[in-house]
Design a protein around this motif. Structure first.
Motif, PDB file in Angstrom:
ATOM      1  N   LYS A   1       0.847  -1.205   0.000  1.00  9.82           N
ATOM      2  CA  LYS A   1       0.000   0.000   0.000  1.00  9.82           C
ATOM      3  C   LYS A   1       0.878   1.250   0.000  1.00  9.82           C
ATOM      4  O   LYS A   1       0.569   2.230  -0.690  1.00  9.82           O
ATOM      5  CB  LYS A   1      -0.912  -0.003   1.229  1.00  9.82           C
ATOM      6  CG  LYS A   1      -1.908  -1.152   1.284  1.00  9.82           C
ATOM      7  CD  LYS A   1      -2.680  -1.131   2.608  1.00  9.82           C
ATOM      8  CE  LYS A   1      -3.611  -2.326   2.724  1.00  9.82           C
ATOM      9  NZ  LYS A   1      -4.292  -2.365   4.041  1.00  9.82           N
ATOM     10  N   TRP A   2       1.943   1.222   0.761  1.00 13.01           N
ATOM     11  CA  TRP A   2       2.845   2.363   0.832  1.00 13.01           C
ATOM     12  C   TRP A   2       3.663   2.504  -0.455  1.00 13.01           C
ATOM     13  O   TRP A   2       3.911   3.625  -0.925  1.00 13.01           O
ATOM     14  CB  TRP A   2       3.767   2.220   2.047  1.00 13.01           C
ATOM     15  CG  TRP A   2       4.898   3.200   2.086  1.00 13.01           C
ATOM     16  CD1 TRP A   2       6.230   2.907   2.093  1.00 13.01           C
ATOM     17  CD2 TRP A   2       4.816   4.631   2.119  1.00 13.01           C
ATOM     18  NE1 TRP A   2       6.988   4.054   2.125  1.00 13.01           N
ATOM     19  CE2 TRP A   2       6.130   5.129   2.149  1.00 13.01           C
ATOM     20  CE3 TRP A   2       3.751   5.526   2.124  1.00 13.01           C
ATOM     21  CZ2 TRP A   2       6.421   6.484   2.183  1.00 13.01           C
ATOM     22  CZ3 TRP A   2       4.034   6.887   2.164  1.00 13.01           C
ATOM     23  CH2 TRP A   2       5.356   7.350   2.195  1.00 13.01           C
ATOM     24  N   ALA A   3       4.063   1.388  -1.056  1.00 11.70           N
ATOM     25  CA  ALA A   3       4.844   1.434  -2.300  1.00 11.70           C
ATOM     26  C   ALA A   3       4.072   2.158  -3.400  1.00 11.70           C
ATOM     27  O   ALA A   3       4.654   2.902  -4.197  1.00 11.70           O
ATOM     28  CB  ALA A   3       5.217   0.029  -2.740  1.00 11.70           C
ATOM     29  N   ASP A   4       2.766   1.943  -3.459  1.00  8.18           N
ATOM     30  CA  ASP A   4       1.944   2.611  -4.470  1.00  8.18           C
ATOM     31  C   ASP A   4       1.986   4.126  -4.322  1.00  8.18           C
ATOM     32  O   ASP A   4       1.721   4.862  -5.282  1.00  8.18           O
ATOM     33  CB  ASP A   4       0.486   2.133  -4.365  1.00  8.18           C
ATOM     34  CG  ASP A   4       0.307   0.696  -4.841  1.00  8.18           C
ATOM     35  OD1 ASP A   4       1.171   0.217  -5.610  1.00  8.18           O
ATOM     36  OD2 ASP A   4      -0.685   0.060  -4.440  1.00  8.18           O
ATOM     37  N   ILE A   5       2.332   4.601  -3.129  1.00 13.55           N
ATOM     38  CA  ILE A   5       2.385   6.040  -2.868  1.00 13.55           C
ATOM     39  C   ILE A   5       3.781   6.598  -3.115  1.00 13.55           C
ATOM     40  O   ILE A   5       3.969   7.545  -3.885  1.00 13.55           O
ATOM     41  CB  ILE A   5       1.939   6.344  -1.420  1.00 13.55           C
ATOM     42  CG1 ILE A   5       0.473   5.928  -1.219  1.00 13.55           C
ATOM     43  CG2 ILE A   5       2.146   7.815  -1.082  1.00 13.55           C
ATOM     44  CD1 ILE A   5      -0.004   6.008   0.220  1.00 13.55           C
ATOM     45  N   TYR A   6       4.795   5.982  -2.483  1.00  5.96           N
ATOM     46  CA  TYR A   6       6.112   6.620  -2.495  1.00  5.96           C
ATOM     47  C   TYR A   6       6.851   6.445  -3.813  1.00  5.96           C
ATOM     48  O   TYR A   6       7.811   7.177  -4.097  1.00  5.96           O
ATOM     49  CB  TYR A   6       6.965   6.134  -1.312  1.00  5.96           C
ATOM     50  CG  TYR A   6       7.755   4.860  -1.529  1.00  5.96           C
ATOM     51  CD1 TYR A   6       9.036   4.880  -2.069  1.00  5.96           C
ATOM     52  CD2 TYR A   6       7.239   3.621  -1.151  1.00  5.96           C
ATOM     53  CE1 TYR A   6       9.771   3.724  -2.244  1.00  5.96           C
ATOM     54  CE2 TYR A   6       7.960   2.456  -1.313  1.00  5.96           C
ATOM     55  CZ  TYR A   6       9.229   2.512  -1.867  1.00  5.96           C
ATOM     56  OH  TYR A   6       9.947   1.358  -2.023  1.00  5.96           O
ATOM     57  N   LEU A   7       6.419   5.513  -4.668  1.00  5.58           N
ATOM     58  CA  LEU A   7       7.122   5.275  -5.931  1.00  5.58           C
ATOM     59  C   LEU A   7       6.394   5.857  -7.148  1.00  5.58           C
ATOM     60  O   LEU A   7       6.816   5.626  -8.288  1.00  5.58           O
ATOM     61  CB  LEU A   7       7.353   3.771  -6.125  1.00  5.58           C
ATOM     62  CG  LEU A   7       8.496   3.175  -5.281  1.00  5.58           C
ATOM     63  CD1 LEU A   7       8.513   1.661  -5.383  1.00  5.58           C
ATOM     64  CD2 LEU A   7       9.840   3.758  -5.690  1.00  5.58           C
TER      65      LEU A   7
END
Length: 564
Positions: A283-289
């Motif tokens: 879920k976080w990868a979809d944001i920070y990348l």
């Protein structure tokens, strides 16, 4: 007009069509075939056969952890090249410290005790030391993201239309040079150096042995190599095989092993419980990348750079650096994106192997029971965890009278053990959100379980104190507060009276329901607000059970008295 057309065309002219071998795997083998010719061995006698060794008197054992001020810290990654981020060629930003569990170990400044030093406090002496260490830097695990990325590149290179330009131009001829699972040269060197450092710090404790030390590890190749490299550094390359006993415990499904407890904890291996951290991290990868995806995708044709592939590329930066000494993948991402990657790993560990997973304390339980057994010199007599009753019942394979204990394990296990020990300072800022990085968070995986991580328990005697014997813990050289353990009070040096610590551990052991957390049929709480590595309903069930028992007892008393 012509100049404008030429400028616009430049990026396409610079694109390099991929070689058909791009993404393929390259493997080297040493020694070369036929080079191990034993017929010539007689020409190369060993030192004992040659003789003429010269004088060989030994000196006194060092005790730097008591005497060496200032403390010597781990601060560099020699001989590896320190990578730069995409926006930080001249920055003090250290990319290698933002790789989570893939970071090389470095000395942590503080876990909340800024004035505490790893050096034994003045007026105190060292009685014993317990070391739990992680293996050194390794290749990726079999079938993991980096090798899948290489497969995707190779498949794309075999089709028309695949090309790379700009910062990704190197992918047109890039090959996958990583093995799987085993230690890299840097991994071997790290454990050897750790062995040398441990001898400098704690060597004087060898004077307290009446028999050879027993060090433990698991049967996986990288675990055995890590243990042997550590021993060669701690003892001596020529003599270490006869200077101690190396216990190798089977690491395989259904074999009890406190250094690999997931093999007897089914819920730790389930997708929805044991690997819940991967779900949260994604879920976080979809944001920070997102920005990296927009920036890098135009540089490559014929391959869709998904968020998952970008994570693989960040992992390749870490793995290539510790295996090959350098990686072009590192400079593709900004400092902010490396901070995002670090937090990605923090989420994975918190929710899979840390305070936020309901199997974490149960997995660490067995080692805690062994630690208490060693501290009290009392054999284990209850077998309700991952402890191995065959090995731990023997004073040969599980001695209780040694001043130095050394165990080698994995990153996920160390994370579970510090959860079982109830190091609440690591969970002080609570459950990790998946949509942003919280400021001043207390849980950072690169500080807990990096490559060659070290958890050290120092047993200390302080004669002037009301309680003469204390214990404290260093996690990668940072002193850990023990205030989460019942009976341990605040102390600027992280000390806890040993009897209080043991009592607190007995209480903690009693709180952990291994059978339930590892074997029961349950789902992850939603939201997951666990912060102590146990399934939350147990507390409610315990309270309900006490109330039920009291009500049932009262009813029986009424029935016995003839009343309704």
């Amino acid at each position: 007009m012509l100049a404008t057309v030429l400028v616009l065309a430049l990026p396409f002219c610079a694109a390099e069509s991929a070689s058909s071998y791009a993404g393929s795997t390259v493997v080297d083998s040493y020694p070369p075939p036929g080079a191990t010719n034993t017929a010539v061995d007689a020409y190369f006698p060993d030192a004992s056969q040659v003789g003429y060794a010269g004088p060989t008197p030994t000196g006194a054992e060092p005790a730097a952890i008591v005497t060496a001020i200032p403390f010597s810290k781990v601060e560099n990654i020699f001989p590896l090249s320190r990578p730069n981020s995409a926006d930080g060629a001249d920055s003090t930003f250290n990319v290698t410290r933002h790789w989570g569990n893939l970071s090389p170990m470095y000395s942590v400044e503080s876990f909340g005790l800024p004035d505490a030093s790893p050096i034994i406090p003045e007026g105190c002496g060292l009685n014993a030391v317990h070391l739990l260490m992680r293996h050194g830097a390794r290749y990726p695990t079999s079938g993991s993201g980096p090798s899948q990325f290489a497969s995707d590149i190779h498949a794309a290179a075999l089709t028309e239309g695949f090309s790379a330009t700009g910062d990704l131009e190197f992918l047109a001829t890039w090959t996958y040079k990583l093995g799987a699972e085993i230690l890299t040269p840097f991994g071997r060197e790290s454990l050897f150096s750790n062995g040398v450092a441990f001898r400098y710090r704690y060597g004087q404790l060898l004077n307290g042995f009446t028999d050879l030390p027993v060090f433990r590890t698991t049967s996986e190749d990288r675990m055995v190599d890590s243990a042997l490299n550590f021993a060669a550094g701690f003892f001596d390359v020529r003599t270490y095989k006869t200077d101690y006993h190396q216990e190798i415990i089977i690491e395989e499904n259904n074999f009890n092993n406190t250094l690999a407890p997931y093999d007897v904890c089914p819920n730790a291996n389930s997708e929805d419980i044991g690997y819940f951290g991967g779900t949260q991290a994604s879920k976080w990868a979809d944001i920070y990348l997102k920005d990296a995806q927009r920036r890098l995708q135009p540089m490559i044709q014929g391959l869709n750079l998904t968020i998952s592939l970008l994570v693989d590329m960040q992992e390749l930066c870490a793995y290539e650096t510790v295996a090959l000494g350098y990686s072009k993948f590192c400079g593709l991402f900004t400092e902010e994106e490396w901070e995002g990657f670090e937090y990605y790993n923090d989420l994975d560990f918190w929710y899979s192997n840390g305070p936020g997973n309901p199997t974490a304390a149960a997995q660490g339980l067995g080692y805690v029971q062994e630690l208490v057994s060693r501290l009290t010199h009392t054999p284990i007599n209850v077998w309700n965890s991952s402890t191995n009753s065959t090995l731990d019942s023997s004073n040969i394979t599980f001695p209780l009278n040694q001043p130095i204990y050394v165990d080698a394990s994995h990153d996920t296990v160390i994370s579970c053990i510090v959860t079982a020990l109830n190091f609440t300072s690591l969970a002080a800022t609570g459950p990790l959100p998946t949509d942003h990085i919280p400021p001043h968070r207390s849980y950072i995986s690169s500080q807990i379980a990096p490559f060659a991580s070290q958890l050290v328990a120092q047993v200390i005697s302080c004669p002037a104190s009301e309680e003469p014997t204390h214990i404290r813990f260093l996690l990668n050289d940072g002193v850990v507060p023990l205030t989460g353990i019942h009976g341990c009070t605040e102390d600027s040096n992280g000390l806890c009276a040993l009897p209080s610590f043991i009592s607190g551990m007995h209480e903690r052991i009693g709180q952990i329901n291994y059978a339930h957390d590892c074997f029961a049929n349950y789902t992850m709480p939603n939201p997951d607000n666990i912060i102590d590595g146990r399934y939350p309903s147990q507390k409610d069930d315990w309270v309900f059970g006490r109330i039920y028992l009291q009500v049932a007892t009262f009813c029986r008393m009424l029935m016995m008295s003839g009343k309704r």
